[in-house]
Structure formats: C-alpha cells, structure tokens
Design a protein around this motif. Structure first.
Motif, PDB file in Angstrom:
ATOM      1  N   LEU A 145       0.825  -1.207   0.000  1.00 56.86           N
ATOM      2  CA  LEU A 145       0.000   0.000   0.000  1.00 56.86           C
ATOM      3  C   LEU A 145       0.863   1.262   0.000  1.00 56.86           C
ATOM      4  O   LEU A 145       0.538   2.254  -0.649  1.00 56.86           O
ATOM      5  CB  LEU A 145      -0.925  -0.009   1.220  1.00 56.86           C
ATOM      6  CG  LEU A 145      -2.116  -0.959   1.137  1.00 56.86           C
ATOM      7  CD1 LEU A 145      -2.862  -0.979   2.461  1.00 56.86           C
ATOM      8  CD2 LEU A 145      -3.049  -0.578   0.005  1.00 56.86           C
ATOM      9  N   ALA A 148       2.192   1.722  -3.405  1.00 58.26           N
ATOM     10  CA  ALA A 148       1.124   2.177  -4.289  1.00 58.26           C
ATOM     11  C   ALA A 148       0.857   3.657  -4.111  1.00 58.26           C
ATOM     12  O   ALA A 148       0.639   4.389  -5.077  1.00 58.26           O
ATOM     13  CB  ALA A 148      -0.144   1.376  -4.019  1.00 58.26           C
ATOM     14  N   ALA A 149       0.860   4.120  -2.839  1.00 61.11           N
ATOM     15  CA  ALA A 149       0.561   5.522  -2.555  1.00 61.11           C
ATOM     16  C   ALA A 149       1.617   6.443  -3.163  1.00 61.11           C
ATOM     17  O   ALA A 149       1.328   7.583  -3.511  1.00 61.11           O
ATOM     18  CB  ALA A 149       0.482   5.744  -1.051  1.00 61.11           C
ATOM     19  N   ARG A 152       2.481   4.244  -7.708  1.00 65.57           N
ATOM     20  CA  ARG A 152       1.586   3.618  -8.667  1.00 65.57           C
ATOM     21  C   ARG A 152       0.495   4.569  -9.131  1.00 65.57           C
ATOM     22  O   ARG A 152       0.198   5.575  -8.503  1.00 65.57           O
ATOM     23  CB  ARG A 152       0.978   2.357  -8.068  1.00 65.57           C
ATOM     24  CG  ARG A 152       2.032   1.319  -7.711  1.00 65.57           C
ATOM     25  CD  ARG A 152       1.430  -0.043  -7.555  1.00 65.57           C
ATOM     26  NE  ARG A 152       2.441  -1.035  -7.201  1.00 65.57           N
ATOM     27  CZ  ARG A 152       2.225  -2.336  -7.172  1.00 65.57           C
ATOM     28  NH1 ARG A 152       1.027  -2.811  -7.459  1.00 65.57           N
ATOM     29  NH2 ARG A 152       3.180  -3.173  -6.839  1.00 65.57           N
ATOM     30  N   GLN A 156      -4.132   1.520 -10.167  1.00 62.76           N
ATOM     31  CA  GLN A 156      -3.413   0.480  -9.433  1.00 62.76           C
ATOM     32  C   GLN A 156      -3.650   0.615  -7.932  1.00 62.76           C
ATOM     33  O   GLN A 156      -3.832  -0.375  -7.229  1.00 62.76           O
ATOM     34  CB  GLN A 156      -1.928   0.549  -9.749  1.00 62.76           C
ATOM     35  CG  GLN A 156      -1.575   0.117 -11.160  1.00 62.76           C
ATOM     36  CD  GLN A 156      -0.118   0.361 -11.492  1.00 62.76           C
ATOM     37  OE1 GLN A 156       0.474   1.369 -11.087  1.00 62.76           O
ATOM     38  NE2 GLN A 156       0.481  -0.556 -12.237  1.00 62.76           N
ATOM     39  N   ARG A 157      -3.647   1.849  -7.442  1.00 62.86           N
ATOM     40  CA  ARG A 157      -3.896   2.077  -6.018  1.00 62.86           C
ATOM     41  C   ARG A 157      -5.326   1.673  -5.648  1.00 62.86           C
ATOM     42  O   ARG A 157      -5.566   1.063  -4.602  1.00 62.86           O
ATOM     43  CB  ARG A 157      -3.631   3.548  -5.684  1.00 62.86           C
ATOM     44  CG  ARG A 157      -2.155   3.894  -5.706  1.00 62.86           C
ATOM     45  CD  ARG A 157      -1.891   5.335  -6.057  1.00 62.86           C
ATOM     46  NE  ARG A 157      -2.433   6.274  -5.109  1.00 62.86           N
ATOM     47  CZ  ARG A 157      -2.328   7.598  -5.252  1.00 62.86           C
ATOM     48  NH1 ARG A 157      -1.728   8.102  -6.314  1.00 62.86           N
ATOM     49  NH2 ARG A 157      -2.831   8.393  -4.347  1.00 62.86           N
ATOM     50  N   SER A 192      -6.861   4.081  -0.624  1.00 72.49           N
ATOM     51  CA  SER A 192      -6.079   4.247  -1.852  1.00 72.49           C
ATOM     52  C   SER A 192      -5.450   5.626  -1.977  1.00 72.49           C
ATOM     53  O   SER A 192      -4.709   5.885  -2.927  1.00 72.49           O
ATOM     54  CB  SER A 192      -6.956   3.983  -3.075  1.00 72.49           C
ATOM     55  OG  SER A 192      -8.087   4.836  -3.083  1.00 72.49           O
ATOM     56  N   HIS A 193      -5.760   6.523  -1.008  1.00 72.13           N
ATOM     57  CA  HIS A 193      -5.244   7.897  -1.026  1.00 72.13           C
ATOM     58  C   HIS A 193      -5.652   8.606  -2.323  1.00 72.13           C
ATOM     59  O   HIS A 193      -4.840   9.247  -2.986  1.00 72.13           O
ATOM     60  CB  HIS A 193      -3.722   7.911  -0.846  1.00 72.13           C
ATOM     61  CG  HIS A 193      -3.263   7.305   0.438  1.00 72.13           C
ATOM     62  ND1 HIS A 193      -3.298   7.986   1.641  1.00 72.13           N
ATOM     63  CD2 HIS A 193      -2.795   6.071   0.718  1.00 72.13           C
ATOM     64  CE1 HIS A 193      -2.848   7.185   2.599  1.00 72.13           C
ATOM     65  NE2 HIS A 193      -2.540   6.026   2.065  1.00 72.13           N
TER      66      HIS A 193
END
Length: 224
Positions: A145, A148-149, A152, A156-157, A192-193
């Motif tokens: 995660l 991803a933040a 990505r 994707q996130r 997912s921000h």
C-alpha cells in the motif's frame, strides 16, 4: 466461566490460527486470563502515541486504525473486522502505538493481556510461528500500500485497496462467482489515497467492464 468469552476465544483461534491445536487443558488455563470489552460507536480504544497494556481481537463490530500526521491529515490504515487481531505491535514492543484505534460501530473486543500472551508464547505449540506469519503478511500488505501511494497510478492504487478490503471482509462467492464486500466509496478513497470523485469514476469503469457491482454500503466483486 463466561460462556461469551468461551465463544469468542473459539472463533478467534479458528480464524487466526487454523492449523494450531489447543488442548482442552490449555484452553481451561487461558480463558480466565481473557475478558471482553464493549466499545460504543465513535469511542477510542487507544490513542496514537499511547502505550498499550493488551492486544485485541474483534468479536463483533469494526475498529478503524488511523494515524494523524503533523499537518493534521488523517490516514486510514485498516478497518479491522471480526475476528481479526490488532494492536499486537505496540503491546509486544512496549512502544507507544503508531495509530489510533476507534470503533466505527458498536463493538465487542476480546482483550488479551500480558498473562495470556505469556502463556500462549511460552506453552502453546505453534502460537509463536503463527503470530510471526501474521506479522509478515501484514507487513507485506502495508509495504504494498505504501508503494502504491507513492509510485503507482490511481487505478493500481484503487485495485490494491479493493483487494485489501476483499481479503478482510469478502464473503464466499455465490454460484455466479460474485463475492460480496462491505465497503463504501469513502473507505476506498481513504485506503487508496485518492479523492472520492476519482474512486467514483474508477468504480464506474469497473462496473462497465463487468468486474464489479455496486450497492448501498456494499460491493460485489467478480471472484478470480
């Protein structure tokens, strides 16, 4: 002996340590060392930077783990549902908690204090190995995660956040291969921000591709 503690312990052991056998004699020694705690919706169990004297398992309800940055921004780390464990890192290390834990809805928790922890670690075969595996899985998930933040794309996130909620909350798939997940747009945005607007767009695209169905407070994900 409290029957509700018995029931909670059985559920927590079965879900978190499925390959571990606990003899009736050990269960008899462990149960008096445990207790149940009720938490009203919105109440804080422990605050960020607070030292914890126990770790917990969710029996009913849901706990939100979140941290607040120096700028006051709140980031949701996880929504913990029954019968998952949480709070172990702060308890085991004796260091202040790195996040705040509060009830998203009325909850009951199984409280596992020092005496119970010592008994399990020292005398229950397989407990330490199972706990280490759980730590490793969560650490890997948190790293994914974090990556991803930072690195990505939004899609994707979003996919990683949806996959995490599906792992945590997903029910068994129905005959058509659809798996129900209790999740909201706001929760996906926090994990997912991303903004709610972006998440709403990504949800719509997933629905159009036939990968997702939407409902009030619930999603249906096509099982893979």
């Amino acid at each position: 002996m409290d029957d509700s503690v018995d029931t909670a312990l059985d559920a927590v052991l079965a879900a978190n340590f499925p390959g571990m056998h606990m003899a009736p004699a050990m269960q008899g020694r462990l149960r008096p060392l445990l207790r149940l705690q009720r938490l009203a919706r919105g109440r804080t169990l422990f605050a960020q930077d607070q030292t914890c004297s126990a770790f917990y398992a969710v029996v009913t309800g849901e706990i939100e783990a979140r941290l607040t940055g120096e700028d006051g921004h709140v980031s949701v780390l996880e929504h913990v549902q029954a019968p998952r464990l949480f709070g172990l890192a702060a308890f085991a290390t004796g260091r202040p908690a790195g996040y705040e834990a509060l009830a998203r809805r009325p909850s009951r928790l199984l409280v596992i204090g020092p005496a119970a922890y010592t008994l399990l670690m020292d005398e229950q075969p397989g407990f330490a190995r199972a706990l280490l595996r759980e730590f490793a899985l969560r650490f890997d998930g948190n790293l994914r995660l974090l990556e991803a933040a930072r690195h990505r794309s939004a899609s994707q996130r979003f996919a990683l956040a949806l996959a995490q909620l599906t792992r945590e909350r997903g029910l068994a798939a129905d005959a058509g291969g659809w798996q129900a997940v209790a999740a909201t747009q706001a929760e996906l945005a926090a994990l997912s921000h991303l903004s709610r607007q972006t998440v709403n767009q990504l949800l719509g695209e997933a629905v159009a591709r036939g990968e997702l169905r939407r409902g009030y407070g619930r999603l249906w994900v096509q099982a893979r």
